[in-house]
Scaffold this active site. Structure first.
Site, PDB file in Angstrom:
ATOM      1  N   LYS A  53       0.858  22.171  31.743  1.00 20.65           N
ATOM      2  CA  LYS A  53       1.535  22.065  30.308  1.00 20.65           C
ATOM      3  C   LYS A  53       3.033  22.000  30.666  1.00 20.65           C
ATOM      4  CE  LYS A  53      -2.161  23.218  27.594  1.00 20.65           C
ATOM      5  NZ  LYS A  53      -3.133  24.176  26.904  1.00 20.65           N
ATOM      6  N   GLN A  97      -2.203  30.196  24.785  1.00 19.80           N
ATOM      7  CA  GLN A  97      -3.416  29.491  25.426  1.00 19.80           C
ATOM      8  C   GLN A  97      -4.500  30.498  25.251  1.00 19.80           C
ATOM      9  OE1 GLN A  97      -3.170  27.003  27.706  1.00 19.80           O
ATOM     10  NE2 GLN A  97      -5.321  27.225  27.965  1.00 19.80           N
ATOM     11  N   ASP A 120      -0.621  23.387  18.104  1.00 21.20           N
ATOM     12  CA  ASP A 120      -1.978  23.295  18.547  1.00 21.20           C
ATOM     13  C   ASP A 120      -2.917  22.904  17.264  1.00 21.20           C
ATOM     14  OD1 ASP A 120      -2.846  23.087  21.258  1.00 21.20           O
ATOM     15  OD2 ASP A 120      -3.211  25.488  21.491  1.00 21.20           O
TER      16      ASP A 120
END
Ligand code: NDP
Length: 289
Positions: A53, A97, A120
């Protein structure tokens, strides 16, 4: 019949080029899109995802910050970091994460991210706006799946869509998006009786379980679109999906490979959400792009 392969890598590359143009415009206007990634612990797969990422951000002209915390970090310390990033005007997106170490309740952590920085799309407020049909940020993997479906040119209205797996990250949001696109949606899970009965009538089949080759070729309707989200290791230690790819390739109309399917799209959509967030920030400040 041999299915057409939906090349996630190629589509992701194209989208990343689009985001880069938009990031370049932001940078030229004095707004450097900024993404903060928080990694707690040493999970090897998570470390690889975070590294990918960060690299993807760099290539797309997005400034990224990596915050690595020890596996035994207390909830209060994780929340303190999130609150600092919430208040930092240079940060437009915050990503934690997952999975988190067992002592950190996922919901309690995600709920502390400012919803307008939750790239997200997993904060309850963002999941709620998705449910209501006006998503602020669409979760990255479901957004990637919908983008892949779009490339087939198939009109989803009236199609039978079957989603296997009901997680908040993939299964439930993709079911909602398919519903909003006009499909008739069935959501299957571990308690579903006779899974094959459902999958065999799916025009669109999305598998997000995490069990190697649990969907055999005989469970796929002829000509169906098969989207394989699963990421598993096979006997040779290679990455493989939930679908028996070789067998399904002979029955499906379209199919996504693993690797090179949904995975690259997830990263691409994250970059898209980070750019979108920075653009909203620019608009709030009256900056024209
Ligand atoms: P979860 O473990 O959160 O959810 C798995 C789902 O599968 C659950 O809803 C579970 O049902 C269901 N399930 C388990 N066994 C069966 C069964 N025998 N029949 C039908 N359903 C079953 O996983 P995630 O949604 O987070 O991830 C799913 C997979 O997708 C994983 O392999 C993950 O690595 C991968 N993934 C890939 C991404 C990418 O970018 N390519 C991104 C995110 C995930 P129940 O709810 O009843 O327990």
């Amino acid at each position: 019949m041999t299915a057409t392969i939906i090349d996630g890598k190629q589509l992701a590359q194209k989208l990343r080029g689009d985001w880069k143009l938009r990031a370049d415009r932001l940078n030229a206007a004095g707004i450097a899109p900024g993404l903060a990634v928080i990694l707690v612990g040493e999970d090897p797969a998570s470390k690889v995802y975070v590294r990918n990422k960060i690299k993807a951000c760099r290539e797309a002209g997005i400034r990224s910050e990596e915050h690595v915390l020890a596996a035994d970090t207390k909830l209060e310390a994780v929340i303190a970091l999130i609150e600092r990033l919430n208040a930092d005007a240079r940060i437009h997106g915050i990503l934690v994460q997952l999975p988190l170490p067992a002592h950190l309740p996922q919901a309690a952590v995600i709920e502390r991210i400012a919803p307008d920085k939750d790239v997200d799309g997993l904060h309850v407020s963002n999941l709620g706006s998705l449910l209501a049909g006006h998503a602020r940020f669409v979760p990255c993997t479901p957004a990637g799946i919908m983008a892949m479906l779009k490339t087939t040119g198939i009109d989803l209205r009236g199609k039978e869509a079957v989603v296997v797996g009901r997680s908040n990250i993939v299964g439930k949001p993709v079911a909602l998006l398919l519903l909003q696109a006009g499909a008739t949606v069935t959501l299957c899970h571990s308690q579903t009786r006779d899974l094959a009965h459902h999958t065999r009538r799916a025009d669109i089949l999305v598998c997000a379980v995490g069990k190697l080759h649990m969907i055999g070729g005989d469970m796929v309707k002829s000509g169906a679109v098969v989207i394989d989200v699963g990421m598993n290791r096979n006997a040779e230690g290679k990455l493989a999906g939930d679908v028996d790819y070789g067998a399904a390739l002979q029955r499906a109309g379209w199919i996504t490979p693993v690797p090179g399917g949904v995975g690259p799209m997830t990263v691409a959509m994250l970059l898209g959400n980070a750019v979108l967030s920075a653009e909203r920030h620019a608009a709030e400040q009256g900056i024209k792009l």
